[in-house]
Scaffold this active site. Structure first.
Site, PDB file in Angstrom:
ATOM      1  N   ARG A 239      23.161  31.462 -81.569  1.00 18.04           N
ATOM      2  CA  ARG A 239      23.699  32.311 -82.645  1.00 18.04           C
ATOM      3  C   ARG A 239      24.430  33.498 -82.038  1.00 18.04           C
ATOM      4  O   ARG A 239      25.530  33.855 -82.439  1.00 18.04           O
ATOM      5  CB  ARG A 239      22.554  32.789 -83.544  1.00 18.04           C
ATOM      6  CG  ARG A 239      22.159  31.818 -84.632  1.00 18.04           C
ATOM      7  CD  ARG A 239      21.781  30.447 -84.121  1.00 18.04           C
ATOM      8  NE  ARG A 239      21.339  29.553 -85.171  1.00 18.04           N
ATOM      9  CZ  ARG A 239      20.051  29.357 -85.506  1.00 18.04           C
ATOM     10  NH1 ARG A 239      19.082  29.960 -84.825  1.00 18.04           N
ATOM     11  NH2 ARG A 239      19.746  28.528 -86.471  1.00 18.04           N
TER      12      ARG A 239
ATOM     13  N   ASP B   8      22.710  24.755 -81.389  1.00 16.19           N
ATOM     14  CA  ASP B   8      22.413  24.952 -82.819  1.00 16.19           C
ATOM     15  C   ASP B   8      23.719  24.845 -83.597  1.00 16.19           C
ATOM     16  O   ASP B   8      24.781  24.605 -83.008  1.00 16.19           O
ATOM     17  CB  ASP B   8      21.715  26.306 -83.056  1.00 16.19           C
ATOM     18  CG  ASP B   8      20.680  26.198 -84.170  1.00 16.19           C
ATOM     19  OD1 ASP B   8      21.069  25.805 -85.274  1.00 16.19           O
ATOM     20  OD2 ASP B   8      19.503  26.507 -83.935  1.00 16.19           O
TER      21      ASP B   8
ATOM     22  N   HIS C 238      20.320  21.046 -87.366  1.00 15.39           N
ATOM     23  CA  HIS C 238      20.876  22.151 -86.571  1.00 15.39           C
ATOM     24  C   HIS C 238      21.879  21.629 -85.535  1.00 15.39           C
ATOM     25  O   HIS C 238      21.897  22.073 -84.390  1.00 15.39           O
ATOM     26  CB  HIS C 238      19.753  22.944 -85.889  1.00 15.39           C
ATOM     27  CG  HIS C 238      18.980  23.804 -86.853  1.00 15.39           C
ATOM     28  ND1 HIS C 238      19.508  24.916 -87.454  1.00 15.39           N
ATOM     29  CD2 HIS C 238      17.722  23.696 -87.340  1.00 15.39           C
ATOM     30  CE1 HIS C 238      18.611  25.465 -88.258  1.00 15.39           C
ATOM     31  NE2 HIS C 238      17.520  24.735 -88.219  1.00 15.39           N
TER      32      HIS C 238
ATOM     33  N   ASP D 237      13.278  20.651 -86.323  1.00 10.14           N
ATOM     34  CA  ASP D 237      13.030  21.513 -87.493  1.00 10.14           C
ATOM     35  C   ASP D 237      14.171  21.393 -88.505  1.00 10.14           C
ATOM     36  O   ASP D 237      15.296  21.033 -88.158  1.00 10.14           O
ATOM     37  CB  ASP D 237      12.895  22.987 -87.047  1.00 10.14           C
ATOM     38  CG  ASP D 237      14.136  23.477 -86.299  1.00 10.14           C
ATOM     39  OD1 ASP D 237      14.732  22.690 -85.540  1.00 10.14           O
ATOM     40  OD2 ASP D 237      14.520  24.646 -86.493  1.00 10.14           O
ATOM     41  N   GLU D 238      13.859  21.711 -89.741  1.00 11.10           N
ATOM     42  CA  GLU D 238      14.852  21.928 -90.796  1.00 11.10           C
ATOM     43  C   GLU D 238      15.981  20.894 -90.787  1.00 11.10           C
ATOM     44  O   GLU D 238      17.154  21.247 -90.649  1.00 11.10           O
ATOM     45  CB  GLU D 238      15.419  23.354 -90.652  1.00 11.10           C
ATOM     46  CG  GLU D 238      14.326  24.399 -90.819  1.00 11.10           C
ATOM     47  CD  GLU D 238      14.812  25.827 -90.616  1.00 11.10           C
ATOM     48  OE1 GLU D 238      14.319  26.716 -91.317  1.00 11.10           O
ATOM     49  OE2 GLU D 238      15.676  26.064 -89.738  1.00 11.10           O
TER      50      GLU D 238
ATOM     51  N   ASP E 291      12.295  38.403 -84.196  1.00 12.13           N
ATOM     52  CA  ASP E 291      13.484  38.852 -84.931  1.00 12.13           C
ATOM     53  C   ASP E 291      13.109  39.465 -86.278  1.00 12.13           C
ATOM     54  O   ASP E 291      13.948  40.076 -86.925  1.00 12.13           O
ATOM     55  CB  ASP E 291      14.476  37.695 -85.141  1.00 12.13           C
ATOM     56  CG  ASP E 291      13.799  36.412 -85.587  1.00 12.13           C
ATOM     57  OD1 ASP E 291      12.890  35.951 -84.868  1.00 12.13           O
ATOM     58  OD2 ASP E 291      14.160  35.884 -86.655  1.00 12.13           O
TER      59      ASP E 291
ATOM     60  N   TRP F  16      15.069  34.689 -82.673  1.00 12.31           N
ATOM     61  CA  TRP F  16      16.259  34.043 -83.233  1.00 12.31           C
ATOM     62  C   TRP F  16      17.309  35.122 -83.394  1.00 12.31           C
ATOM     63  O   TRP F  16      16.985  36.259 -83.770  1.00 12.31           O
ATOM     64  CB  TRP F  16      15.929  33.395 -84.579  1.00 12.31           C
ATOM     65  CG  TRP F  16      14.846  32.377 -84.435  1.00 12.31           C
ATOM     66  CD1 TRP F  16      13.517  32.526 -84.726  1.00 12.31           C
ATOM     67  CD2 TRP F  16      14.970  31.043 -83.902  1.00 12.31           C
ATOM     68  NE1 TRP F  16      12.819  31.383 -84.425  1.00 12.31           N
ATOM     69  CE2 TRP F  16      13.689  30.449 -83.920  1.00 12.31           C
ATOM     70  CE3 TRP F  16      16.043  30.296 -83.419  1.00 12.31           C
ATOM     71  CZ2 TRP F  16      13.451  29.157 -83.470  1.00 12.31           C
ATOM     72  CZ3 TRP F  16      15.809  29.002 -82.973  1.00 12.31           C
ATOM     73  CH2 TRP F  16      14.532  28.448 -83.004  1.00 12.31           C
ATOM     74  N   THR F  17      18.576  34.777 -83.127  1.00 13.49           N
ATOM     75  CA  THR F  17      19.526  35.877 -82.935  1.00 13.49           C
ATOM     76  C   THR F  17      20.686  35.916 -83.937  1.00 13.49           C
ATOM     77  O   THR F  17      21.746  36.459 -83.618  1.00 13.49           O
ATOM     78  CB  THR F  17      20.074  35.837 -81.494  1.00 13.49           C
ATOM     79  OG1 THR F  17      20.724  34.581 -81.290  1.00 13.49           O
ATOM     80  CG2 THR F  17      18.974  36.003 -80.467  1.00 13.49           C
TER      81      THR F  17
HETATM   82  C1  ACM Z   1      12.553  27.533 -86.867  1.00 14.54           C
HETATM   83  O1  ACM Z   1      12.360  28.735 -87.079  1.00 14.54           O
HETATM   84  N1  ACM Z   1      13.436  26.866 -87.617  1.00 14.54           N
HETATM   85  C2  ACM Z   1      11.870  26.814 -85.820  1.00 14.54           C
END
Ligand code: ACM
Ligand code: ZN
Length: 494
Positions: free
Chosen positions: A98, A127, A195, A258-259, A355, A393-394
């Site tokens: 990011r 990502d 992602h 994830d996600e 974060d 996370w940035t």
């Molecule tokens: C995450 O925060 N999506 C691992």
């Protein structure tokens, strides 16, 4: 005396050992009775003796000695310390997708983490907003995937300049070597199947729709993910793993998971055919299968896979060669996973995401966190927790100063529980120790958050929360939330 992490056993004796420039240090390896990372440090009239269970143990003894020397400049008290960590996995994660951080900045973060005996650096390299690894095969992953049109993560800033960064292989080798000199293993993360907008921007054919899309300029969860029914996708995944494994020579490899909304898979003839061919009831099982396939591939290269807990939703992740990192879940999948005796890394977003504002994940909350006592863990489950990690996370961390500010001093408390297991009861004295180490980091030219931020007044906390809310609650995030609730993005399979 200020030491982080707190050693298990300290006996201070009467008397002081004086030295001129450097103390006399004798080092011995005693694997017969010390654990690999364990050490004993004895200071008496003969000078300093460090005994370690291995070279790594000796190294940790040296770190403790350095910390003592910051406490007592020019002399050292007679002392006996016997120490070993509770957790074998003591991690920190940096997201360079990011926002990008230079090799020198990453090294500064590593320097700081080495002071506190962290031993795992999880490097989030791919990502939606940027693929930051130099690829030789499939070069467009770097040429196109490392660039985005702008950085528009918050409403206030609309930065129209192209954002284009990646690490060369040589730079990454340098980082790995730097970590190894500090007994820190490096875990690359190649996040699949979600992602992955930056990969799809480079090679649209590995998505279900095959359409051209751009690398993302904002945060969020995006519908286009890798097409699991397309054989070309596997080729790309293997190529990235092959090239990453040449650089990242340690044991673990994070494959994300994830996600990953399944809407595209539901609508894709190839993905539906794959699901039917494998006899799966739903698309979560198909993701589980993909993670297992990739984990097997890593196993053939002598590696162990790690995936985020989301990948457990299908109920078919093979525990043979995979560990799970728990960040957030509404059900008990990770707890059940650990209770069945499978390895778990605890990275719960509260309190471990660096974060989040200090008002949400406070130093005190981290300090008092007990990773082995998560709700629902049995004794077997507790013993399956191999460690903890704090990610940063940035999306909203734009430069090195902000990065260091969010992590320090919070990562002092992370290091404390990673080493001691987290039955901490001396918060007041920990606060004093925190101030002491903030000064040391500043001497190392590493910024830390001012005390007013991490010891905030109610007004300060309110303003942190307000800023955070303003960044997170945007028209786009609200509409994304509503679409997820209506299953428009997930295809009803979340
Ligand atoms: C995450 O925060 N999506 C691992
Ligand atoms: Zn597909």
């Amino acid at each position: 005396m200020h030491l982080i992490p707190t050693p298990r056993k300290i006996e201070i004796k009467s008397g002081f050992y004086y030295f001129e420039e450097k103390p006399e240090i004798k080092k011995e390896i005693k694997h017969s009775f010390l654990t690999d990372e364990g050490y004993r440090l004895t200071i008496d009239e003969n000078g300093v003796l460090i005994e370690g269970g291995s070279e790594k143990g000796v190294y940790y003894g040296e770190i403790t000695l350095k910390q003592l020397m910051h406490n007592y400049r020019g002399l050292l008290p007679y002392i006996y310390i016997s120490d070993e960590p509770e957790f074998s996995y003591r991690g920190f994660m940096i997201d360079s997708s990011r926002h990008f951080f230079t090799v020198e900045e990453i090294k500064k973060m590593i320097d700081a983490c080495a002071v506190f005996k962290f031993n795992k650096f999880h490097f989030h390299l791919t990502d939606d907003q940027g693929f930051r690894f130099e690829m030789k095969e499939y070069p467009l992953l770097t040429e196109i995937g490392s660039k985005r049109r702008a950085s528009e993560f918050s409403r206030e800033e609309n930065d129209d300049e192209e954002y284009a960064y990646f690490y060369t292989k040589d730079e990454l080798k340098e980082i790995v070597e730097y970590c190894h000199e500090r007994y820190i293993e490096v875990i690359p993360e190649f996040d699949i199947p979600g992602h992955t907008t930056s990969l799809i921007a480079a090679y649209p054919e590995i998505s279900c729709k095959g359409e051209n899309i751009e690398t993302k300029t904002k945060g969020g969860i995006f519908p286009d993910i890798l097409c699991v029914g397309n054989p070309e996708t596997e080729k790309v995944i293997h190529a990235v793993i092959d090239e990453m494994c040449e650089i990242f020579t340690d044991k673990y490899f994070h494959i994300g998971g994830d996600e990953a909304p399944k809407g595209r898979w539901v609508d894709c003839p190839k993905c539906r055919a794959k699901k039917d061919e494998l006899g799966f009831k739903n698309f979560q099982e198909l993701q589980g299968w993909l993670m297992n396939e990739v984990s097997d591939y890593l196993k053939s290269k002598g590696k162990t896979a790690i995936c985020w807990n989301d990948a457990l939703k299908g109920g078919n992740i093979s525990s043979d060669n995979t560990m799970v990192s728990l960040w957030y879940e509404r059900n008990n999948n990770s707890i059940n996973w650990a209770n069945a005796g499978n390895k778990l890394i605890v990275e719960c977003n509260t309190p471990l995401y660096a974060d989040y504002p200090y008002a949400v994940n406070s130093l005190e909350k981290i300090y008092k966190f007990k990773p082995k006592k998560l709700k629902g863990l049995t004794e077997v489950g507790s013993n399956s927790v191999i460690g903890i990690e704090s990610p940063i996370w940035t999306e909203h961390v734009k430069n090195f100063k902000e990065l260091a500010f969010m992590c320090f001093p919070r990562w002092f408390a992370v290091a404390e529980i990673a080493w001691t297991g987290g039955e901490n009861k001396e918060y007041k004295s920990f606060l004093e120790t925190t101030k002491f180490f903030c000064d040391i980091l500043r001497e190392m030219k590493i910024p830390t958050a001012p005390k007013s931020e991490w010891l905030g007044t109610p007004q300060k906390k309110f303003s942190q929360l307000l800023n955070y809310g303003k960044r997170m609650i945007t028209p786009e995030s609200v509409s994304e939330f509503l679409r997820i609730q209506k299953n428009e993005i997930t295809g009803g399979d979340e």
